[in-house]
Enzyme design. Structure first.
Site, PDB file in Angstrom:
ATOM      1  CG  HIS A   1      -4.906  -3.328  -0.170  1.00 60.37           C
ATOM      2  ND1 HIS A   1      -4.494  -2.441  -1.143  1.00 60.37           N
ATOM      3  CD2 HIS A   1      -4.289  -2.933   0.973  1.00 60.37           C
ATOM      4  CE1 HIS A   1      -3.668  -1.557  -0.610  1.00 60.37           C
ATOM      5  NE2 HIS A   1      -3.526  -1.826   0.664  1.00 60.37           N
TER       6      HIS A   1
ATOM      7  CB  SER B   1      -0.969  -0.046   1.188  1.00 60.61           C
ATOM      8  OG  SER B   1      -2.008   0.872   1.028  1.00 60.61           O
TER       9      SER B   1
ATOM     10  CB  CYS C   1      -2.705   0.499  -4.291  1.00 58.47           C
ATOM     11  SG  CYS C   1      -2.536   1.740  -2.992  1.00 58.47           S
TER      12      CYS C   1
ATOM     13  CG  ASP D   1      -6.302  -3.031  -3.759  1.00 56.69           C
ATOM     14  OD1 ASP D   1      -7.196  -2.552  -3.036  1.00 56.69           O
ATOM     15  OD2 ASP D   1      -5.163  -2.533  -3.866  1.00 56.69           O
TER      16      ASP D   1
END
Length: 492
Positions: free
Chosen positions: A466, A211, A412, A409
């Site tokens: 994620h 992240s 990002c 995700d």
């Protein structure tokens, strides 16, 4: 209360004190000089090491019996002081196999201001299992964890750190305002770590993060290499960090690229469109006319300039204006509604249990993600600053680099990750950017697509949100091993 005694294994005879000093050892030697003492607090034994070279103090509990219960595998949890009234939380697990020769890996969560205990404990495999890459998991709604067979300490000695100060269990004065100012504190922590845990000083070292780690990873790796260079030319007397690998999953690297690619992901991801093509066109036009020009004026990772904060605010306004068109989803995994219990709160309840906190040596209340830590980053416009040039410099230094992303995700997204890695500048850039991806397999089953050229690898992971290790734990462990072994990733 710490009382120092001149002889090892001395015992306090002061009645009525909750703290008993069990011993003191004066360590000699230029790099490792310091004082090590042992004391008991409320029935829990703590070791304290004061490092002369950095002024750091380590205060930890050994083998708390929490999380890692594999026989013969040691663990240590507690605090490194990295400045006056600055206590940074760590939890260290030895490798389950060949700990005396296994590499060392550092895991950092992002945020900024989110605890690395998320990486240790939290994520969802399904309704019943919570884990990411740490040694333990919560299974079948249990209130206490059991062993995770795909923990990354199956292969490496594994260090989790809550940084900056104010994140997770860390506490004290927070002076960090952005990614660049955070790096020296993590380096100082590692200097104290190597001074005390001397058996790890020459190990291969890997930095893994996710992240906002798209900022942390490149900058911290670059800073470690700069410090190593100063050690080599004898302008700095310190412990070299033998950095061999950097891994970043679902990272935030470059706002210019990733703000744009989020629109592409929203309309064209492999699951379902989040917005229709006309909304995507309007979104892109707004990005091009307002967000992009603001980002182009933010071209430094260090200068205190209003342009980066202005870019942060401008792009947020664009994103917020179009957010009303998006469905009710969990952005960390678009296959789930926002009402889905992601991540489950089991580990939060566990880490706030006073008995658990006492056992592991935690002194402050746990904060999963800290707004107070995040605010200075926002005011500095840190998220608008590109760390793609820094990432390029790390790849150019021949460190093995893995950029990977779960394809469900939206925080990002993999479109942005793929475009970012294709923009990395190094000797293999032309070949890398033009190379087609191939299937990445685990035991002959396709689990994603990848490509590698030289020391740089990219991997898109199918059916993953994620936090890749929570959705594809066996694959994540395989990729982790390959990267720490300084190899291009490859299917099995």
């Amino acid at each position: 209360m710490l009382v120092q005694f001149p002889s090892f294994l001395a015992v306090s005879v002061l009645a009525g004190f909750a703290t008993h000093v069990l011993g003191l050892n004066i360590l000699q030697g230029s790099k490792f000089a310091g004082k090590r003492s042992v004391e008991e607090r409320d029935g829990v034994v703590h070791t304290i090491f004061e490092h002369n070279a950095t002024g750091a103090t380590i205060d930890y509990v050994k083998n708390s019996g929490i999380c890692e219960t594999t026989p013969g595998v040691n663990q240590y949890s507690g605090y490194f002081s990295v400045g006056k009234n600055m206590s940074m939380w760590f939890w260290f697990f030895e490798a389950r196999h060949d700990a005396e020769s296994a590499p060392l890996a550092l895991w950092l969560n992002g945020g900024p201001g989110c605890s690395s205990m998320i990486g240790l404990f939290q994520a969802r495999l399904n309704q019943c299992i919570s884990r990411e890459n740490g040694p333990c998991q919560f299974y079948n709604n249990a209130t206490t964890p059991s062993l995770n067979p795909y923990s990354w300490n199956e292969y490496a000695n594994l260090l989790y750190v809550d940084e900056p100060i104010g994140t997770g269990f860390s506490y004290g004065n927070d002076t960090v305002v952005g990614t660049v100012s955070a790096a020296p504190f993590v380096w100082k922590l590692l200097q104290a770590f190597f001074a005390h845990f001397r058996q790890y000083e020459s190990r291969d070292f890997g930095l893994f993060t996710e992240s906002y780690g798209g900022h942390y990873g490149p900058e911290f790796a670059s800073y470690f290499e700069q410090q190593n260079g100063a050690i080599h030319n004898k302008s700095l007397h310190a412990e070299e960090i033998n950095l061999v690998a950097l891994g970043i999953n679902n990272g935030w690297y470059d706002a210019i690229i990733q703000e744009r690619e989020f629109i592409s992901f929203s309309a064209n991801n492999s699951y379902y469109p989040l917005i229709n093509s006309s909304i995507a066109d309007a979104y892109l036009a707004n990005y091009t006319s307002t967000c992009l020009p603001a980002l182009l004026t933010c071209n430094s990772t260090t200068e205190e300039t209003p342009q980066c904060y202005n870019a942060h605010e401008t792009c947020n306004a664009v994103d917020n204006a179009f957010s009303v068109y998006y469905p009710d989803i969990d952005y960390y995994d678009i296959r789930q509604p926002s009402s889905a219990p992601f991540p489950p709160e089991t580990y939060l309840n566990y880490l706030t249990d006073p008995a658990v906190m006492k056992a592991i040596g935690a002194k402050s209340n746990y904060s999963e993600c800290s707004d107070a830590v995040d605010l200075p980053f926002a005011q500095f416009g840190d998220g608008s600053r590109s760390f793609l040039p820094t990432l390029s410099s790390v790849v150019q230094s021949n460190i093995t680099v893995l950029i990977w992303a779960g394809d469900a995700d939206a925080v990002c997204d993999w479109f942005g990750g793929f475009a970012s890695v294709n923009a990395v500048e190094y000797s293999g850039s032309a070949e890398f950017s033009s190379k087609a991806v191939a299937n990445y397999t685990l035991g002959g089953v396709t689990k994603g697509t990848y490509k590698s050229v030289g020391n740089l690898s990219w991997l898109r992971v199918f059916e993953s949100g994620h936090m890749i290790p929570s959705f594809q734990p066996e694959l994540a462990l395989q990729v982790f091993k390959q990267t720490l072994q300084k190899k291009p990733i490859s299917g099995t």
